[in-house]
Enzyme design. Sequence first.
Site, mmCIF file in Angstrom:
data_model
loop_
_atom_site.group_PDB
_atom_site.id
_atom_site.type_symbol
_atom_site.label_atom_id
_atom_site.label_comp_id
_atom_site.label_asym_id
_atom_site.label_seq_id
_atom_site.Cartn_x
_atom_site.Cartn_y
_atom_site.Cartn_z
ATOM 1 N N GLU A 46 -5.576 -5.740 -4.629
ATOM 2 C CA GLU A 46 -5.333 -6.092 -3.188
ATOM 3 C C GLU A 46 -4.758 -7.667 -3.367
ATOM 4 O O GLU A 46 -5.189 -8.288 -4.195
ATOM 5 C CB GLU A 46 -6.587 -6.022 -2.379
ATOM 6 C CG GLU A 46 -6.840 -4.503 -1.968
ATOM 7 C CD GLU A 46 -8.013 -4.285 -1.159
ATOM 8 O OE1 GLU A 46 -8.546 -5.201 -1.001
ATOM 9 O OE2 GLU A 46 -8.311 -3.042 -0.810
ATOM 10 N N HIS A 72 -4.461 -0.686 -3.927
ATOM 11 C CA HIS A 72 -5.824 -1.056 -3.940
ATOM 12 C C HIS A 72 -6.804 -0.508 -5.086
ATOM 13 O O HIS A 72 -7.716 0.107 -4.870
ATOM 14 C CB HIS A 72 -6.564 -0.155 -2.491
ATOM 15 C CG HIS A 72 -5.901 -0.254 -1.280
ATOM 16 N ND1 HIS A 72 -6.003 -1.297 -0.493
ATOM 17 C CD2 HIS A 72 -4.857 0.347 -0.524
ATOM 18 C CE1 HIS A 72 -5.102 -1.294 0.626
ATOM 19 N NE2 HIS A 72 -4.612 -0.304 0.357
ATOM 20 N N SER A 127 0.953 -1.219 -0.121
ATOM 21 C CA SER A 127 0.128 0.001 0.030
ATOM 22 C C SER A 127 0.910 1.444 -0.011
ATOM 23 O O SER A 127 1.749 1.503 -0.998
ATOM 24 C CB SER A 127 -0.984 0.055 1.279
ATOM 25 O OG SER A 127 -2.038 0.972 0.938
#
EC number: 3.4.15.6
Length: 292
Positions: free
Chosen positions: A213, A186, A144
């Site tokens: 993800e 994401h 992330s």
Amino acid sequence: MQLPKGYLIAIGGAEDKGEEDKLRVKKLDFFEQGILRQIVELVGKKGIPKIELITTATSFPDEIAQIYKKAFKKLGIEQIGHLKLTSREDGDYKKNLERLEKSNCILFSGGDQLRLSSILGGTAFIEMVKEKYMDDHFVIAGTSAGAAAMSNTMICGGNADRAYMKGEVELNIGFGLIQSVIIDTHFDARGRFGRLVQAIAAQPAAIGIGLDEDTAVLIEKGTKLKAIGSSSVVVVDGSNVKRNNIADVHGGEPISISNLQVHVMARGDMFHLQSREFTAANHHLQESRTPT
């Protein structure tokens, strides 16, 4: 030009950590095919993995570190440290640098990539990370925010619903571990295709990488991308753009861009940053089925 001897693993977030969650649909075997297993195998090629967790990006460093320690221990890894770097002074502290020197893998957690870059950018810690990446079999993983900060230009914010309007995507300077790449994470879960398009409209010489993800790219020699994990990687190539109005419109007005190339990578597919070539994992099988 010297190519790095180390490896980058940029993860889209929410990677499988082997947690017993009945609501989660397991798409890959955590112990055999999961992203954390790929990290362990890659590091283990050169001795016993010595992993340091970097939780600078998150507001919950201890909790996040415990989750990763538990996940890596399930994979048989005991030497897992937690470098809690919360200030720029921590990034120059001698004992932290000594621990980094003894490690052969670091993992940047998720959180806020602007927090991560503003605290560690330009510190002795990041300079040593770059040196080890260039000179050693050193693995740098980031999930992330930790993935977004790897490139020289990073996306640090933006409204996904208004991403096609000029000025709605925020760019800043990352760590520069890889050049001419912009990474977003994401990707499918948060509908971020539009903001990656605007980022590439602003810098069409760069390659945009959208990571879903529980999906990642393994980057070898700074140029070869391989998709790993359970979902997809989107590559946006702006090198052949013909029309691009982003320099001409005002903030809040829609952008117009044509001739973008988009590739969608599944596990095992490859993309070469220099040649801009896509190679499917089963390309030999596809070629063998081509009618003569």
